[in-house]
Write a protein that holds these residues in place. Structure first.
Motif, PDB file in Angstrom:
ATOM      1  N   LEU A 161       1.752   6.328  -6.960  1.00 42.43           N
ATOM      2  CA  LEU A 161       0.611   7.124  -7.401  1.00 42.43           C
ATOM      3  C   LEU A 161       0.928   8.613  -7.304  1.00 42.43           C
ATOM      4  CD1 LEU A 161      -2.360   7.245  -8.312  1.00 42.43           C
ATOM      5  CD2 LEU A 161      -3.012   7.183  -5.890  1.00 42.43           C
ATOM      6  N   LEU A 162       1.599   9.001  -6.228  1.00 43.21           N
ATOM      7  CA  LEU A 162       1.997  10.404  -6.089  1.00 43.21           C
ATOM      8  C   LEU A 162       2.959  10.809  -7.201  1.00 43.21           C
ATOM      9  CD1 LEU A 162       2.498  10.535  -2.202  1.00 43.21           C
ATOM     10  CD2 LEU A 162       0.639  11.562  -3.513  1.00 43.21           C
ATOM     11  N   LEU A 163       3.898   9.923  -7.539  1.00 37.40           N
ATOM     12  CA  LEU A 163       4.831  10.228  -8.625  1.00 37.40           C
ATOM     13  C   LEU A 163       4.092  10.375  -9.949  1.00 37.40           C
ATOM     14  CD1 LEU A 163       7.802  10.584  -9.485  1.00 37.40           C
ATOM     15  CD2 LEU A 163       7.884   8.110  -9.887  1.00 37.40           C
TER      16      LEU A 163
ATOM     17  N   ALA B 196       4.797   9.223   1.339  1.00 32.26           N
ATOM     18  CA  ALA B 196       4.161   7.925   1.583  1.00 32.26           C
ATOM     19  C   ALA B 196       4.506   7.395   2.968  1.00 32.26           C
ATOM     20  CB  ALA B 196       4.588   6.929   0.504  1.00 32.26           C
ATOM     21  N   GLN B 197       5.753   7.585   3.399  1.00 27.05           N
ATOM     22  CA  GLN B 197       6.130   7.144   4.741  1.00 27.05           C
ATOM     23  C   GLN B 197       5.360   7.931   5.800  1.00 27.05           C
ATOM     24  OE1 GLN B 197      10.320   7.339   5.627  1.00 27.05           O
ATOM     25  NE2 GLN B 197      10.059   6.629   7.724  1.00 27.05           N
TER      26      GLN B 197
ATOM     27  N   ALA C  66       6.864  16.360   5.160  1.00 28.57           N
ATOM     28  CA  ALA C  66       7.301  14.972   5.219  1.00 28.57           C
ATOM     29  C   ALA C  66       8.804  14.875   5.464  1.00 28.57           C
ATOM     30  CB  ALA C  66       6.920  14.258   3.925  1.00 28.57           C
ATOM     31  N   LEU C  67       9.586  15.758   4.857  1.00 31.15           N
ATOM     32  CA  LEU C  67      11.030  15.732   5.068  1.00 31.15           C
ATOM     33  C   LEU C  67      11.381  16.056   6.514  1.00 31.15           C
ATOM     34  CD1 LEU C  67      12.350  17.421   1.798  1.00 31.15           C
ATOM     35  CD2 LEU C  67      12.369  14.992   2.392  1.00 31.15           C
ATOM     36  N   LEU C  68      10.648  16.974   7.118  1.00 34.36           N
ATOM     37  CA  LEU C  68      10.867  17.262   8.540  1.00 34.36           C
ATOM     38  C   LEU C  68      10.563  16.030   9.389  1.00 34.36           C
ATOM     39  CD1 LEU C  68       9.322  20.851   8.826  1.00 34.36           C
ATOM     40  CD2 LEU C  68      11.745  20.230   8.792  1.00 34.36           C
TER      41      LEU C  68
ATOM     42  N   LEU D 196       0.825  -1.202   0.000  1.00 34.82           N
ATOM     43  CA  LEU D 196       0.000   0.000   0.000  1.00 34.82           C
ATOM     44  C   LEU D 196       0.862   1.256   0.000  1.00 34.82           C
ATOM     45  CD1 LEU D 196      -2.725   1.446   0.198  1.00 34.82           C
ATOM     46  CD2 LEU D 196      -2.594   1.189   2.693  1.00 34.82           C
ATOM     47  N   ILE D 197       1.867   1.305   0.851  1.00 32.16           N
ATOM     48  CA  ILE D 197       2.728   2.485   0.915  1.00 32.16           C
ATOM     49  C   ILE D 197       3.530   2.627  -0.378  1.00 32.16           C
ATOM     50  CG2 ILE D 197       4.680   3.540   2.107  1.00 32.16           C
ATOM     51  CD1 ILE D 197       3.648   2.410   4.697  1.00 32.16           C
ATOM     52  N   GLY D 198       4.016   1.508  -0.917  1.00 32.75           N
ATOM     53  CA  GLY D 198       4.751   1.573  -2.166  1.00 32.75           C
ATOM     54  C   GLY D 198       3.898   2.092  -3.308  1.00 32.75           C
TER      55      GLY D 198
END
Length: 520
Positions: free
Chosen positions: A168-170, A458-459, A403-405, A161-163
């Motif tokens: 999907l976002l890409l 995604a993470q 997300a990066l934070l 699911l996360i993958g």
């Protein structure tokens, strides 16, 4: 009574047969779907991305931004083995009816290595020197990148699911979408970088499995031939052979793989994991990445070495030296390329500073044509326009900042290796550009960063849903929130889609999409 029972049986048998239950069939299919979801899900997302990208790929029939360079260089490589000179009228002649191709045999100076143009040339060999032909391979690699990211995310996070969410976002990021439909080098570079990252992940898992075998001593075990790390080194060399900024990724990923080896040996009980890594892993890693990458880079110039008309091909002829003249001429050519790429300061309307890239502060307009009322279906009294704007889906990039934070927190305070791996990809593809404060650079270079941003989002979304064992209410709330973010990003992509595909839209609609003056 026995006779009565016997006589009653036929009446029961003659009753209408009950409708067969669908449950056995469904139960038989569900395990198959679950068993193959690791491939079915990624393939489904890749097909979605492919349809989006290949639809009307040959439009606009024009040279979009730097397509005025690379497709012509690719055609020259295909027919001469080196980049030749084209007259100033070449664009009109190539796009004209009938077409004429005025390629000259004199060698032309080029700023980037040849491999990315060889990739573009494959499409031209199949479909001709035509917009569809020179965009085909870049589009194919952009679609395959979506498939790869789904599998990479699945391996990295242990969740299909996360993958698939990352993929999907890409597939709905505007920058990756535009660069997949444009015959430039950056999309090719992004494919090789992502593929190398995936190979290193597979190598890590295999090494961990080897170190976990009974009786293995983490201090002394030799890990033997590692084909997936060799594949990563080959791919990183290919990345450098497309654009030189692939060298930063090679250095970062080379360091990442030996740090993974050190951590693996520590987990296997090594008392001195750093010493063991340096003794057994560092030199093979250097050979698998740096030396193999350098050999791959040199091999990418085979056409230039095999021909006699390439730029600077005979520079060293007649000059004494121990090294063969061809290699000395090649080295001089590399120095000329280095000088050009490090001193390019010519101002450009759409150049930008790396500080603004994560928030998409200054996108690049790659194609623009005004459309008058009554032309091409334009009915708006204020006129219409058609544009290709290389801008990432804004909501995706802004979400990625948060997300990066989150990943920095996970890596620094929780020692989460998965967050560290994604952050390594971000650092290798983004941070080196800050040293070029005076150079003319553009935000679309960050197409190679987009997959790592999607993995980060995604993470974070996976963390919002919650780990196994949380309450149903907690999981429901997290799922709704995560789903709302994904749907909002997809909706934002659809809103900007006319600016990604050069669709004819009213000027009022175009103005509505210019959220900031720096986008104009």
């Amino acid at each position: 009574m026995a006779e009565t029972a016997v006589t009653e049986r036929p009446a029961v048998a003659e009753a209408p047969p009950a409708r067969p239950s669908l449950l056995p069939a469904l139960n038989a299919r569900v395990p198959w779907l679950v068993r193959h979801a690791g491939w079915l899900g990624p393939i489904a997302v890749a097909l979605f991305a492919g349809v989006l990208r290949f639809w009307n790929l040959g439009y606009p029939r024009a040279f979009v931004f730097d397509e005025t360079y690379y497709p012509k260089d690719a055609w020259s490589l295909l027919h001469q083995g080196y980049e030749g000179v084209w007259p100033s009228t070449a664009n009109d002649q190539i796009l004209g009816h009938p077409q004429s191709i005025p390629l000259e045999s004199a060698g032309a100076f080029i700023a980037h290595p040849p491999l990315g143009k060889w990739v573009i040339a494959i499409g031209e060999a199949a479909f001709g020197l035509d917009p569809f032909g020179w965009r085909f391979m870049v589009c194919l690699l952009g679609t395959l990148s979506v498939l790869m990211l789904a599998r990479i995310g699945r391996r990295l996070f242990g969740s299909t699911l996360i993958g698939c969410t990352a993929a999907l976002l890409l597939s709905v990021d505007g920058l990756q979408f535009v660069m997949s439909r444009t015959g430039l080098l950056d999309g090719v570079l992004g494919f090789f970088v992502l593929a190398a990252f995936g190979c290193l992940l597979i190598d890590r898992d295999r090494v961990r499995a080897r170190l976990a075998e009974p009786g293995v001593d983490g201090n002394t075990v030799r890990l033997g031939l590692r084909p997936w790390r060799l594949a990563a080194g080959l791919l990183l060399g290919m990345a450098c052979s497309v654009k030189w900024n692939g060298a930063y990724v090679l250095a970062a990923f080379g360091l990442l793989t030996v740090l993974w080896d050190q951590a693996g040996r520590r987990a296997a009980g090594a008392r001195f994991p750093v010493r063991s890594m340096l003794r057994h892993d560092a030199l093979p890693a250097f050979g698998s990445t740096v030396l193999l990458g350098a050999a791959t880079y040199l091999a990418s110039w085979t056409g230039w070495f095999a021909s006699s008309g390439g730029y600077d091909r005979h520079w060293a002829d007649g000059r004494s030296g121990l090294v063969p003249a061809a290699l000395r001429s090649w080295w001089h050519y590399q120095s000329e390329m280095w000088r050009f790429n490090t001193t390019l300061t010519t101002p450009h309307t759409y150049q930008s500073n790396p500080f603004s890239w994560l928030v998409q502060g200054r996108p690049v307009s790659m194609y623009w044509q005004p459309v008058s009322v009554g032309q091409r279906g334009c009915t708006d009294t204020g006129g219409c326009t058609t544009q290709i704007l290389a801008i990432g889906t804004p909501l995706l990039w802004w979400t990625a900042c948060f997300a990066l934070l989150y990943l920095l927190y996970r890596w620094f305070f929780r020692r989460d290796w998965r967050s560290g791996a994604v952050l390594c990809g971000v650092a290798a593809t983004y941070l080196p550009w800050f040293q070029f404060q005076q150079r003319t650079i553009f935000s679309f270079y960050m197409v190679i960063l987009v997959p790592f941003l999607c993995l980060a989002i995604a993470q974070m979304l996976g963390a919002m849903i919650g780990p196994p064992g949380v309450t149903a209410r907690r999981r429901a709330i997290g799922s709704v929130a995560a789903g709302a973010i994904v749907l909002a990003i997809m909706g934002c992509f659809l809103y900007f889609l006319p600016l990604y595909t050069a669709e004819v839209i009213p000027m009022t609609g175009w103005s509505d999409r210019m959220w900031f003056t720096t986008w104009i």
